[in-house]
Design an enzyme around this catalytic site. Structure first.
Site, mmCIF file in Angstrom:
data_model
loop_
_atom_site.group_PDB
_atom_site.id
_atom_site.type_symbol
_atom_site.label_atom_id
_atom_site.label_comp_id
_atom_site.label_asym_id
_atom_site.label_seq_id
_atom_site.Cartn_x
_atom_site.Cartn_y
_atom_site.Cartn_z
ATOM 1 C CB CYS A 255 -0.925 0.022 1.216
ATOM 2 S SG CYS A 255 -2.039 -1.374 1.301
HETATM 3 C C1 BEZ Z 1 0.609 -4.765 1.890
HETATM 4 O O1 BEZ Z 1 0.276 -3.615 1.627
HETATM 5 O O2 BEZ Z 1 1.730 -5.168 1.644
HETATM 6 C C2 BEZ Z 1 -0.382 -5.714 2.489
HETATM 7 C C3 BEZ Z 1 -1.469 -5.241 3.190
HETATM 8 C C4 BEZ Z 1 -2.363 -6.147 3.766
HETATM 9 C C5 BEZ Z 1 -2.172 -7.498 3.625
HETATM 10 C C6 BEZ Z 1 -1.075 -7.965 2.900
HETATM 11 C C7 BEZ Z 1 -0.177 -7.076 2.324
#
Ligand code: BEZ
Length: 219
Positions: free
Chosen positions: A46
């Site tokens: 994210c």
């Molecule tokens: C991420 O942004 O890397 C992420 C967020 C939630 C679950 C898995 C990965």
């Protein structure tokens, strides 16, 4: 997949955001909009996605698009997280609002729930959903990615350009189309009408059926 889908009108919801309280229709006004959700603040993929969205913000602005991010944490958390996002993608500023959805109400209304992802308390999390919304507030295109797959902003820009071309001219974009490539003329347009609409001319593919439905032009 139940919930908001292509052609549906988005709800005129109200939410807290990094820009204060936002009423979605007032914010979007007569523009196009891209509403994109993220599983959570301070998560790796994210952080890269929000930075890339900030880096592309000028390109979307040039095309008359308002950006609206969403992550289910609260506004204070978003504001802290923005510092990481801006540090990780140097030169970018997160100028678009990020909605807060601590009660997971908005992600349900916008069909952005990931059925497979839950936080440590068992609450549902948003998927990497992205809706492109037209000035009529209807969903023109949606992506639905899992948490493990970051979105490609070049692809978001590419499909936006396709949608805007289709909305402006009676055309569609073929497989693997890129901005600048020829487009296809809608099958509903007769050859006579196509000559009037596309004075630059068009080429018709010579197909075994001899039907002249695959016509290319430049717009
Ligand atoms: C991420 O942004 O890397 C992420 C967020 C939630 C679950 C898995 C990965």
């Amino acid at each position: 997949m139940p919930g908001l889908t292509l052609g549906d009108t988005i709800p005129d919801l109200e939410a807290d955001s990094t820009h204060g309280r936002i009423k979605l229709y007032d914010f979007i006004d007569d523009s196009w909009a891209i509403i994109f959700s993220h599983p959570g603040d301070f998560t790796p993929v994210c952080t890269t996605e929000l930075g890339k969205m900030a880096a592309y913000a000028k390109e979307f602005e040039k095309r008359g698009v308002k950006l609206v991010g969403l992550s289910c944490d609260d506004v204070q958390s978003h504001k802290e997280w923005m510092k990481d996002i801006e540090a990780y993608t140097p030169g970018c500023k997160v100028t678009y609002p990020i909605l807060a959805d601590p009660n997971r109400e908005i992600i349900k209304q916008l069909n952005m729930v990931d059925p497979d992802e839950k936080d440590s308390s068992g609450n549902q999390l948003p998927s990497r959903a992205l809706h492109i919304v037209g000035p009529d507030k209807k969903v023109k295109l949606s992506f639905l990615y899992p948490a493990s797959t970051g979105r490609n902003l070049d692809e978001v820009l590419r499909v936006l350009e396709s949608l805007q071309k289709a909305a402006k001219h009676k055309v569609a974009t073929p497989a693997n189309w890129k901005p600048g490539d020829p487009v296809v003329i809608s099958a509903s347009v007769s050859n006579e009408r196509a000559k009037e609409m596309f004075p630059q001319g068009f080429e018709t593919a010579d197909l075994p059926s001899k039907k002249d439905y695959l016509r290319f032009t430049k717009v």
